[in-house]
Write a protein that holds these residues in place. Structure first.
Motif, PDB file in Angstrom:
ATOM      1  N   ILE B  72       0.853  -1.192   0.000  1.00 29.55           N
ATOM      2  CA  ILE B  72       0.000   0.000   0.000  1.00 29.55           C
ATOM      3  C   ILE B  72       0.891   1.244   0.000  1.00 29.55           C
ATOM      4  CG2 ILE B  72      -1.756   1.303   1.266  1.00 29.55           C
ATOM      5  CD1 ILE B  72      -2.648  -1.446   2.418  1.00 29.55           C
ATOM      6  N   SER B  73       0.754   1.981  -1.087  1.00 33.00           N
ATOM      7  CA  SER B  73       1.498   3.248  -1.180  1.00 33.00           C
ATOM      8  C   SER B  73       0.457   4.374  -1.154  1.00 33.00           C
ATOM      9  CB  SER B  73       2.280   3.320  -2.489  1.00 33.00           C
ATOM     10  OG  SER B  73       3.173   2.249  -2.563  1.00 33.00           O
ATOM     11  N   ALA B  81      -5.867   4.124   7.078  1.00 35.97           N
ATOM     12  CA  ALA B  81      -7.223   3.844   6.614  1.00 35.97           C
ATOM     13  C   ALA B  81      -7.226   2.862   5.458  1.00 35.97           C
ATOM     14  CB  ALA B  81      -7.883   5.152   6.182  1.00 35.97           C
ATOM     15  N   GLN B  82      -6.287   3.063   4.518  1.00 36.46           N
ATOM     16  CA  GLN B  82      -6.240   2.154   3.360  1.00 36.46           C
ATOM     17  C   GLN B  82      -5.812   0.759   3.795  1.00 36.46           C
ATOM     18  OE1 GLN B  82      -4.955   3.062  -0.471  1.00 36.46           O
ATOM     19  NE2 GLN B  82      -5.376   5.254  -0.396  1.00 36.46           N
ATOM     20  N   GLY B 143     -10.644 -10.625  -9.178  1.00 37.29           N
ATOM     21  CA  GLY B 143     -11.731 -10.083  -8.363  1.00 37.29           C
ATOM     22  C   GLY B 143     -11.191  -9.274  -7.198  1.00 37.29           C
ATOM     23  N   LEU B 144     -10.138  -9.812  -6.564  1.00 40.32           N
ATOM     24  CA  LEU B 144      -9.529  -9.124  -5.419  1.00 40.32           C
ATOM     25  C   LEU B 144      -8.945  -7.777  -5.855  1.00 40.32           C
ATOM     26  CD1 LEU B 144      -8.715  -9.103  -2.436  1.00 40.32           C
ATOM     27  CD2 LEU B 144      -6.642 -10.379  -3.066  1.00 40.32           C
ATOM     28  N   ARG B 145      -8.306  -7.748  -7.000  1.00 47.20           N
ATOM     29  CA  ARG B 145      -7.720  -6.495  -7.499  1.00 47.20           C
ATOM     30  C   ARG B 145      -8.812  -5.430  -7.699  1.00 47.20           C
ATOM     31  NH1 ARG B 145      -3.971  -9.767 -10.336  1.00 47.20           N
ATOM     32  NH2 ARG B 145      -1.891  -9.399  -9.503  1.00 47.20           N
ATOM     33  N   LEU B 146      -9.923  -5.864  -8.283  1.00 43.73           N
ATOM     34  CA  LEU B 146     -11.024  -4.911  -8.538  1.00 43.73           C
ATOM     35  C   LEU B 146     -11.553  -4.346  -7.230  1.00 43.73           C
ATOM     36  CD1 LEU B 146     -12.948  -6.731 -11.420  1.00 43.73           C
ATOM     37  CD2 LEU B 146     -11.738  -4.523 -11.551  1.00 43.73           C
ATOM     38  N   ALA B 150     -11.270  -0.386  -5.588  1.00 45.19           N
ATOM     39  CA  ALA B 150     -12.399   0.408  -5.122  1.00 45.19           C
ATOM     40  C   ALA B 150     -12.244   0.834  -3.669  1.00 45.19           C
ATOM     41  CB  ALA B 150     -13.682  -0.397  -5.293  1.00 45.19           C
ATOM     42  N   GLU B 151     -11.776  -0.068  -2.803  1.00 44.70           N
ATOM     43  CA  GLU B 151     -11.719   0.198  -1.358  1.00 44.70           C
ATOM     44  C   GLU B 151     -10.399   0.843  -0.915  1.00 44.70           C
ATOM     45  OE1 GLU B 151     -14.363  -0.447   0.527  1.00 44.70           O
ATOM     46  OE2 GLU B 151     -15.506  -1.435  -1.056  1.00 44.70           O
ATOM     47  N   ALA B 152      -9.276   0.419  -1.543  1.00 45.49           N
ATOM     48  CA  ALA B 152      -7.968   0.966  -1.135  1.00 45.49           C
ATOM     49  C   ALA B 152      -7.157   1.217  -2.399  1.00 45.49           C
ATOM     50  CB  ALA B 152      -7.244  -0.032  -0.224  1.00 45.49           C
ATOM     51  N   PRO B 153      -7.329   2.383  -3.007  1.00 46.41           N
ATOM     52  CA  PRO B 153      -6.712   2.639  -4.320  1.00 46.41           C
ATOM     53  C   PRO B 153      -5.187   2.551  -4.331  1.00 46.41           C
ATOM     54  CG  PRO B 153      -8.179   4.427  -3.607  1.00 46.41           C
ATOM     55  CD  PRO B 153      -8.115   3.493  -2.484  1.00 46.41           C
ATOM     56  N   GLY B 154      -4.551   2.715  -3.164  1.00 43.99           N
ATOM     57  CA  GLY B 154      -3.076   2.644  -3.127  1.00 43.99           C
ATOM     58  C   GLY B 154      -2.560   1.231  -2.992  1.00 43.99           C
TER      59      GLY B 154
END
Lengths: 225, 301
Positions: B72-73, B81-82, B143-146, B150-154
């Motif tokens: 997560i960047s 939060a992400q 599916g996980l990537r999609l 949506a939920e954690a763009p970084g």
């Protein structure tokens, strides 16, 4: 013992021996004579399976040489003592080991046989020379050593190819007497030689047949010495 | 069985007479022994390389086959939060056995080999890593990537497969290369012994002639050469194997820091493998000399 039946032998397309029939009877003494290059050595080699005839058949102790494998030929040679003019030895082994070589290769090198070796060396006049290496021997000593090696297995047949070729007259007489003595002990002897003086000298010692190779064929010289 | 015993008879029946009929040849002896020793030494190394590659490939496969990472960047204010959102997505994803965010200490330990100890990780824009363990069935990565998008763009999903596969394949190739090397060394030993035996037989043509004249069988003549070469190669290979064994023993032991290069040592019962090398070399020498002797004796007949 050894029979040649209508044997021919060619080398490089040239006929060396042609239409030879001969039987070597037990206890006989033969001289094989003829000029140099007439095929005496080839004849002897056919007799001990070193060469196969191009025509006809050689039977060695009732076995056709053509049907004998290399091992069968080796076993037959243990019953045939061969003496060559250029007696070859294993130069790195002392004389007594060279003379005992037929015992070693046949797996009969027992202490009893080695006792016979000493007796044999004494008989051929090589006592005290057992540790000498072959290159240290004189021509006469080499010939007698070759004879001793040929005899160590007590063979049925002795084939000697110009055994006196490299020795003086006195030594050739000595070798002849040894071969005659062996014949009187029941051994079958054939000597290939072009030395007519040797054949004449044998007259007083043994009843021998003289065979001559001439014009590629074997002829009886018709002389029983 | 009879044929096997007949084939092995030159070795099984020691005949002092047969051993002596061939003249000694000092220089050839030394060369044969030296070459066998060198070949055995190389075989031990090829064996170590092959076994180490096998272990490495297996280790990479096992350790990485069912794991993946999310990186997560995000700006410092959004990182927590992400991370929280990504973990939430993961707990709801079928096929994910467990997922946890790496602590600062763990991330520091990962970076330590490159930056050294005492890295002030809290002062650097280091991405947060989440370690994922998969179930045997695995998850739907697309599916996980999609959902992560949506939920954690970084968040970026790294399945490890992308770099794991070529590494495992490379380890497999290295292992194969090790075995091919052993085969080549074995063949070279056979070729070397054949050449030496051929030369020796040719040089001793007169010895063979004399032996035949006095009634020696081909088996007897062959045994004189076969025993000699087999024993020479056995001795040379034993020396080379011991040297190779010691060299491998002196290599540093395997460690996480050293990785592949320090993992060349044998492990467990694999230490017994080098013991196979001298008998194998002797068998090759035996077969090569036997074949050479039979062929030359056939030609000289």
């Amino acid at each position: 013992m050894i029979e040649l039946d209508n044997v021919a032998y060619s080398y490089g397309g040239d006929a060396l021996l042609n239409d030879i029939s001969f039987s070597l009877a037990p206890g006989s003494f033969h001289f094989l004579t003829g000029p140099s290059g007439s095929g005496k050595t080839t004849f002897l080699k056919l007799c001990y399976g070193a060469l196969l005839p191009t025509e006809g058949d050689v039977r060695i102790f009732d076995h056709s040489a053509k049907d004998m494998g290399r091992d069968a030929v080796a076993y037959a040679r243990r019953r045939i003592g061969v003496v060559h003019q250029d007696c070859k030895f294993l130069d790195h082994l002392p004389l007594n080991e060279n003379i005992a070589l037929p015992l070693s290769v046949s797996g009969q090198a027992t202490p009893d046989q080695f006792a016979n070796l000493q007796e044999l060396m004494s008989w051929v006049g090589l006592v005290g020379r057992g540790e000498a290496l072959p290159p240290e021997l004189s021509g006469g000593e080499r010939q007698r050593a070759a004879l001793a090696r040929a005899l160590i297995m007590s063979p049925d047949v002795i084939l000697a190819d110009e055994p006196t070729g490299n020795v003086d007259w006195e030594m050739s007489q000595r070798l002849l007497r040894l071969l005659v003595e062996l014949n009187k002990m029941g051994k079958t002897v054939m000597i290939a030689t072009h030395d007519m003086a040797l054949i004449r000298a044998a007259k007083a010692l043994v009843s021998a047949r003289v065979l001559r190779i001439s014009n590629n064929t074997l002829q009886s010289a018709g002389v029983d010495l | 069985m009879k044929r096997i015993l007949e084939f092995l008879s030159p070795l099984l029946h020691a005949d002092a007479g047969a051993d002596r009929v061939v003249p000694p040849s000092g220089f050839t002896v030394r060369l044969t022994v030296f070459t066998s020793a060198a070949m055995a030494f190389l075989t031990v190394f090829a064996l170590a390389l092959s076994l180490a590659s096998g272990r490495l490939g297996q280790s990479w496969g096992d350790e990485l086959a069912r794991s993946s990472t999310i990186r997560i960047s995000a700006p410092a204010g959004q990182m927590a939060a992400q991370t929280e959102a990504a973990l939430k997505v993961l707990t709801q994803t079928p096929g994910v056995a467990s997922a946890r965010a790496l602590s600062d200490e763990e991330q520091q330990a990962l970076l330590e080999p490159w930056f050294g100890p005492g890295l002030p990780i809290d002062q650097l824009p280091v991405p947060q890593l989440i370690d994922i363990s998969e179930t045997a069935e695995g998850y739907d990565s697309d599916g996980l990537r999609l959902r992560l998008q949506a939920e954690a763009p970084g968040a970026v999903l790294d399945e490890h497969a992308r770099w794991r596969k070529p590494l495992v394949a490379a380890a497999g190739r290295l292992k194969l290369l090790g075995w091919v090397s052993i085969l080549l060394i074995t063949a070279t030993t056979g070729a070397m012994v054949t050449l030496a035996a051929n030369a020796s037989l040719a040089a001793n043509a007169q010895v063979i002639e004399v032996l035949r004249l006095v009634g020696a069988t081909d088996g007897y003549i062959a045994s004189a050469f076969v025993r000699r070469y087999t024993l020479r190669v056995l001795v040379g290979a034993a020396v080379g194997t011991v040297a190779g064994f010691v060299a491998i023993l002196l290599m540093p032991g395997g460690s996480d820091a050293g990785g592949f290069l320090t993992g060349l040592r044998f492990q467990g019962w694999h230490w017994l493998w080098p013991a196979v090398v001298p008998p194998l070399a002797a068998m090759v020498a035996f077969a090569a000399t036997q074949a050479a002797a039979r062929r030359v004796l056939g030609e000289l007949a």
